[in-house]
Write a protein that holds these residues in place. Sequence first.
Motif, PDB file in Angstrom:
ATOM      1  N   GLN A   1     -43.321  27.739 -27.438  1.00 27.35           N
ATOM      2  CA  GLN A   1     -43.846  28.329 -26.204  1.00 27.35           C
ATOM      3  C   GLN A   1     -43.158  29.663 -25.903  1.00 27.35           C
ATOM      4  N   VAL A   2     -41.834  29.670 -25.985  1.00 30.24           N
ATOM      5  CA  VAL A   2     -41.064  30.873 -25.654  1.00 30.24           C
ATOM      6  C   VAL A   2     -41.331  31.986 -26.654  1.00 30.24           C
ATOM      7  N   LEU A   3     -41.338  31.655 -27.934  1.00 26.18           N
ATOM      8  CA  LEU A   3     -41.489  32.692 -28.957  1.00 26.18           C
ATOM      9  C   LEU A   3     -42.907  33.253 -29.005  1.00 26.18           C
ATOM     10  N   GLU A   4     -43.900  32.450 -28.673  1.00 26.71           N
ATOM     11  CA  GLU A   4     -45.248  33.003 -28.606  1.00 26.71           C
ATOM     12  C   GLU A   4     -45.346  34.007 -27.449  1.00 26.71           C
ATOM     13  N   LYS A   5     -44.746  33.681 -26.322  1.00 22.61           N
ATOM     14  CA  LYS A   5     -44.750  34.607 -25.190  1.00 22.61           C
ATOM     15  C   LYS A   5     -44.015  35.901 -25.547  1.00 22.61           C
ATOM     16  N   LEU A   6     -42.854  35.779 -26.195  1.00 20.96           N
ATOM     17  CA  LEU A   6     -42.091  36.960 -26.581  1.00 20.96           C
ATOM     18  C   LEU A   6     -42.814  37.768 -27.659  1.00 20.96           C
TER      19      LEU A   6
ATOM     20  N   GLN B   1     -48.172  27.141 -35.975  1.00 23.18           N
ATOM     21  CA  GLN B   1     -49.297  26.738 -35.137  1.00 23.18           C
ATOM     22  C   GLN B   1     -48.965  26.876 -33.654  1.00 23.18           C
ATOM     23  N   LEU B   2     -47.676  26.774 -33.315  1.00 25.10           N
ATOM     24  CA  LEU B   2     -47.238  26.904 -31.928  1.00 25.10           C
ATOM     25  C   LEU B   2     -47.046  28.358 -31.521  1.00 25.10           C
ATOM     26  N   ALA B   3     -46.699  29.206 -32.478  1.00 23.32           N
ATOM     27  CA  ALA B   3     -46.424  30.622 -32.186  1.00 23.32           C
ATOM     28  C   ALA B   3     -47.124  31.478 -33.237  1.00 23.32           C
ATOM     29  N   PRO B   4     -48.453  31.556 -33.195  1.00 26.58           N
ATOM     30  CA  PRO B   4     -49.194  32.236 -34.263  1.00 26.58           C
ATOM     31  C   PRO B   4     -48.977  33.742 -34.331  1.00 26.58           C
TER      32      PRO B   4
ATOM     33  N   ILE C   1     -34.004  24.655 -35.986  1.00 22.41           N
ATOM     34  CA  ILE C   1     -35.114  23.709 -35.980  1.00 22.41           C
ATOM     35  C   ILE C   1     -36.100  23.971 -37.118  1.00 22.41           C
ATOM     36  N   LEU C   2     -35.887  25.073 -37.855  1.00 23.70           N
ATOM     37  CA  LEU C   2     -36.773  25.440 -38.966  1.00 23.70           C
ATOM     38  C   LEU C   2     -36.107  25.234 -40.316  1.00 23.70           C
ATOM     39  N   GLN C   3     -35.086  24.363 -40.363  1.00 23.83           N
ATOM     40  CA  GLN C   3     -34.348  24.181 -41.618  1.00 23.83           C
ATOM     41  C   GLN C   3     -35.166  23.440 -42.671  1.00 23.83           C
ATOM     42  N   ASP C   4     -36.272  22.843 -42.285  1.00 15.47           N
ATOM     43  CA  ASP C   4     -37.176  22.192 -43.224  1.00 15.47           C
ATOM     44  C   ASP C   4     -38.413  23.079 -43.388  1.00 15.47           C
ATOM     45  N   PRO C   5     -38.780  23.457 -44.626  1.00 16.54           N
ATOM     46  CA  PRO C   5     -39.923  24.360 -44.814  1.00 16.54           C
ATOM     47  C   PRO C   5     -41.219  23.823 -44.214  1.00 16.54           C
ATOM     48  N   GLY C   6     -41.406  22.515 -44.271  1.00 14.65           N
ATOM     49  CA  GLY C   6     -42.600  21.934 -43.685  1.00 14.65           C
ATOM     50  C   GLY C   6     -42.648  22.132 -42.182  1.00 14.65           C
ATOM     51  N   LYS C   7     -41.516  21.946 -41.519  1.00 11.94           N
ATOM     52  CA  LYS C   7     -41.441  22.178 -40.078  1.00 11.94           C
ATOM     53  C   LYS C   7     -41.691  23.651 -39.764  1.00 11.94           C
ATOM     54  N   ALA C   8     -41.156  24.532 -40.601  1.00 10.87           N
ATOM     55  CA  ALA C   8     -41.347  25.964 -40.380  1.00 10.87           C
ATOM     56  C   ALA C   8     -42.816  26.343 -40.501  1.00 10.87           C
ATOM     57  N   GLU C   9     -43.522  25.699 -41.421  1.00 16.56           N
ATOM     58  CA  GLU C   9     -44.948  25.977 -41.574  1.00 16.56           C
ATOM     59  C   GLU C   9     -45.720  25.460 -40.361  1.00 16.56           C
ATOM     60  N   THR C  10     -45.387  24.281 -39.893  1.00 13.87           N
ATOM     61  CA  THR C  10     -46.041  23.708 -38.717  1.00 13.87           C
ATOM     62  C   THR C  10     -45.782  24.544 -37.472  1.00 13.87           C
ATOM     63  N   PHE C  11     -44.584  25.120 -37.385  1.00  6.68           N
ATOM     64  CA  PHE C  11     -44.191  25.883 -36.197  1.00  6.68           C
ATOM     65  C   PHE C  11     -45.126  27.060 -35.957  1.00  6.68           C
TER      66      PHE C  11
ATOM     67  N   VAL D   1     -34.077  31.469 -33.393  1.00  5.67           N
ATOM     68  CA  VAL D   1     -34.988  30.433 -32.901  1.00  5.67           C
ATOM     69  C   VAL D   1     -34.235  29.337 -32.166  1.00  5.67           C
ATOM     70  N   GLY D   2     -33.002  29.038 -32.582  1.00  2.15           N
ATOM     71  CA  GLY D   2     -32.192  28.020 -31.920  1.00  2.15           C
ATOM     72  C   GLY D   2     -32.196  26.687 -32.651  1.00  2.15           C
TER      73      GLY D   2
END
Length: 283
Positions: free
Chosen positions: A135-140, A172-175, A160-170, A117-118
Amino acid sequence: MIRWSCHNDNFGKIPAADAFRFIKMLDYDAVDVSVRGAAPFEEIYRDPEGFGAQIRGLADETGLGLSELFAGTLSVDGQPVVPTSPEAPDCDALYREFDKVFRFCRSAGLASIMTSVGNAQPDEDFEASFARAGQVLEKLSLQAAGYGLKLHVEPTRTSILQDPGKAETFMQLAPHLGYTLDLLHYQINGIGAEQVVKLLPYSGHLHIRQAKRDVGKCAYEEGEIDYQVLAREIVRTGWQGDIASEFWCDEAMTRRGLRPVEQNIIMRYEFRRMLREAGCTDC
């Protein structure tokens, strides 16, 4: 159904055929295939379908299923490009490279691909990196779905997903994306299983091994990950998928007496026992 898989790099840099045979001898159902070992990028790019058929034939010969391609970071013109990279959204070459990987996986019969993910990009707001990666990962992910495949990323301790809460929110961007979940990456930062299992519904693949605060991999008996929490959540939610043993040793670990065969087998044995005690009937 739950299958038990094993990473092909667990037992050193040995030919793929030898690794597959040994993994089958250890009574695994499937194998996770790595671009560092059994499926190097140069072979994938040279002939995606032909090389995929070769890997499929090797798995068929040994009686193993093929689980996930451990792809990591792809490169364009020799430079790594991750979804958080500023150039990633408009990098047509990146999508062409992924297309070759997807063609290989479909030919081989792999179920999913794990990429990176980066990290947050320097000199920009975290949320900008976060949104770009989504955006990129949803397209891929949609590109992968066109080949009948699932794209995963691993929430790692530095991403960027080192926090579980952020990973859960993410999500929504790449369902259409999924996670390869490894509790190690949270335990090393002192985040326990109770906070991480909320990511299980988004996870199509699991890695198992023991870790503790500030130590990425350790002997099973020293580990701090409470796998009973994960076992109970798997049973409660009815989660199904592949669970992959992923423990290999560097020289320093070997000098301390750690042995990959022992660590992978005891981790599988103990986690299977926990699942059965929690009520799992197909594990």
